[in-house]
Design an enzyme around this catalytic site. Structure first.
Site, PDB file in Angstrom:
ATOM      1  N   HIS A 228      -3.061 106.703  40.116  1.00  0.00           N
ATOM      2  CA  HIS A 228      -2.253 106.637  38.894  1.00  0.00           C
ATOM      3  C   HIS A 228      -3.113 106.224  37.701  1.00  0.00           C
ATOM      4  CE1 HIS A 228       1.009 106.716  41.814  1.00  0.00           C
ATOM      5  NE2 HIS A 228       1.870 106.923  40.834  1.00  0.00           N
ATOM      6  N   HIS A 271      -0.894  98.500  43.155  1.00  0.00           N
ATOM      7  CA  HIS A 271      -2.331  98.431  43.426  1.00  0.00           C
ATOM      8  C   HIS A 271      -2.833  97.039  43.088  1.00  0.00           C
ATOM      9  CE1 HIS A 271      -3.630 102.555  44.415  1.00  0.00           C
ATOM     10  NE2 HIS A 271      -2.643 102.952  43.635  1.00  0.00           N
ATOM     11  N   ASP A 275      -8.394  97.766  41.914  1.00  0.00           N
ATOM     12  CA  ASP A 275      -8.167  99.212  42.017  1.00  0.00           C
ATOM     13  C   ASP A 275      -8.040  99.846  40.636  1.00  0.00           C
ATOM     14  OD1 ASP A 275      -8.038  98.580  44.675  1.00  0.00           O
ATOM     15  OD2 ASP A 275      -5.864  98.738  44.819  1.00  0.00           O
TER      16      ASP A 275
END
EC number: 2.7.8.-
Length: 355
Positions: A228, A271, A275
């Site tokens: 994302h 996350h 990340d």
């Protein structure tokens, strides 16, 4: 045993065995010049898009492997994370992240369309026309937008080069992510993955992953690094370079949306903070490394698609988007003929050649 001097190549009458000698052109400058010759932009668009689809399937398989290798959430708890300690957990923000990505994707396609209109304006094609004129709508979608303060790039083929840069950067990042998520399995902080569902049909799950961009499939444990965040940052870089050429407001708007998206990812516990940070750095570095070039992608990347037997030609037989130019050749002989014809009441027509 007969020994020969160290300088002897072979004993008299002994024929050495034949050796496979590679073609001379493999090491010649002409071979590498051909390899470095840029492919047509249209060919790059098609082939890199095909490569992106292939990479998407590779990532889908990697997600499935990661799901099976993920540590048992009942045994292994999530890792300590400073972002989790500072930000209050709001689970529904994961849906907001998807909405923000959809908004930025729509804005990027709109920007790409406006870049195409700028290209048409540059080559003298003019604005396209709709079959029926809709007041306001036609002007909004078909008019040429240009922010001269932020326009430092050649407008010819700018839409094609921008798409090649975007799709190659995205493919490289997803391919590297496919490797990273399989190498190391980390405990997941995601709520829906605390009791991970079993994948009954792996083939169906892979296809759903590709068709829905991961939204309609089962996958857990794909943490390092955040996909994302990759797409959010790619849209940010795309509009920072190309969106600003269309309208000055695209830069601040997309920057605010991307930063809010980063917050949503960490606050929803989708996350770890690392990340997100690693994905931001890798995406910016990759987008800058690919760069904007009139020849499209770097020649090293073009080597991977040059061998494809389909999807476009490997040579530019005709200059892309070329426009006919009328050139008139004038000489003293033509002037003399014109004077004679005028005096005789005849007309002399100067010939033109189209090149």
């Amino acid at each position: 045993m007969i020994s020969y001097p160290f300088f002897s190549l072979s004993p008299p009458g002994l024929v050495p065995p034949p050796m496979a000698v590679p073609p001379v052109e493999m090491y010649s400058g002409s071979f590498w010049n051909r390899m470095r010759k840029p492919l047509p932009l249209r060919t790059q668009v098609i082939r890199f898009t095909v490569v992106f689809v292939i990479v998407s399937f590779i990532l889908a398989v990697a997600l499935q492997i990661t799901h099976e290798r993920m540590p048992d959430p009942k045994v292994t708890k999530p890792l300590p994370d400073l972002g989790f300690e500072l930000l209050t957990k709001i689970s529904f923000l994961s849906v907001v992240t998807d909405v923000l990505i959809a908004f930025l994707s729509s804005l990027s396609f709109f920007t790409l369309w406006k870049l195409y209109l700028l290209h048409r304006h540059c080559v003298g094609s003019g604005e396209p026309e709709l079959p029926c004129n809709i007041p306001g709508v036609s002007r909004f979608f078909l008019s040429v937008w240009l922010c001269k303060e932020n326009c430092r790039i050649e407008l010819r083929n700018v839409h094609t080069i921008a798409w090649i840069r975007f799709i190659t950067s995205y493919a490289l990042l997803l391919l590297f992510r496919s490797l990273v998520i399989v190498m190391t399995s980390m405990p997941t902080p995601v709520d829906k993955c605390q009791n991970p569902p079993k994948i009954e049909n792996p083939v169906k799950n892979v296809i759903l992953t590709v068709l829905t961009a991961g939204g309609g499939s089962i996958h857990c444990g794909d943490l390092m690094y955040s996909g994302h965040t990759v797409i959010l940052t790619l849209h940010l870089m795309f509009h920072w370079i190309y969106g600003a050429m269309v309208h000055w407001s695209f830069r601040p708007v997309v920057t605010v949306v991307a930063i809010f998206g980063y917050y949503c990812i960490v606050a929803s516990r989708s996350h770890y903070t690392d990340d997100v940070l690693v994905a931001i750095y890798l995406t910016i570095a990759t987008f800058i490394a690919v760069g904007h070039n009139a020849d499209g992608a770097p020649w090293q990347l073009q080597l991977f698609i040059r061998w494809l037997p389909c999807c476009g030609a490997n040579s530019r037989e005709v200059t892309e988007d070329s426009q006919p130019v009328m050139v008139a050749f004038k000489s003293e002989a033509v002037d003399e003929l014109r004077e004679r014809d005028d005096s005789a009441g005849l007309s002399c027509e100067v010939s033109t050649n189209e090149v």
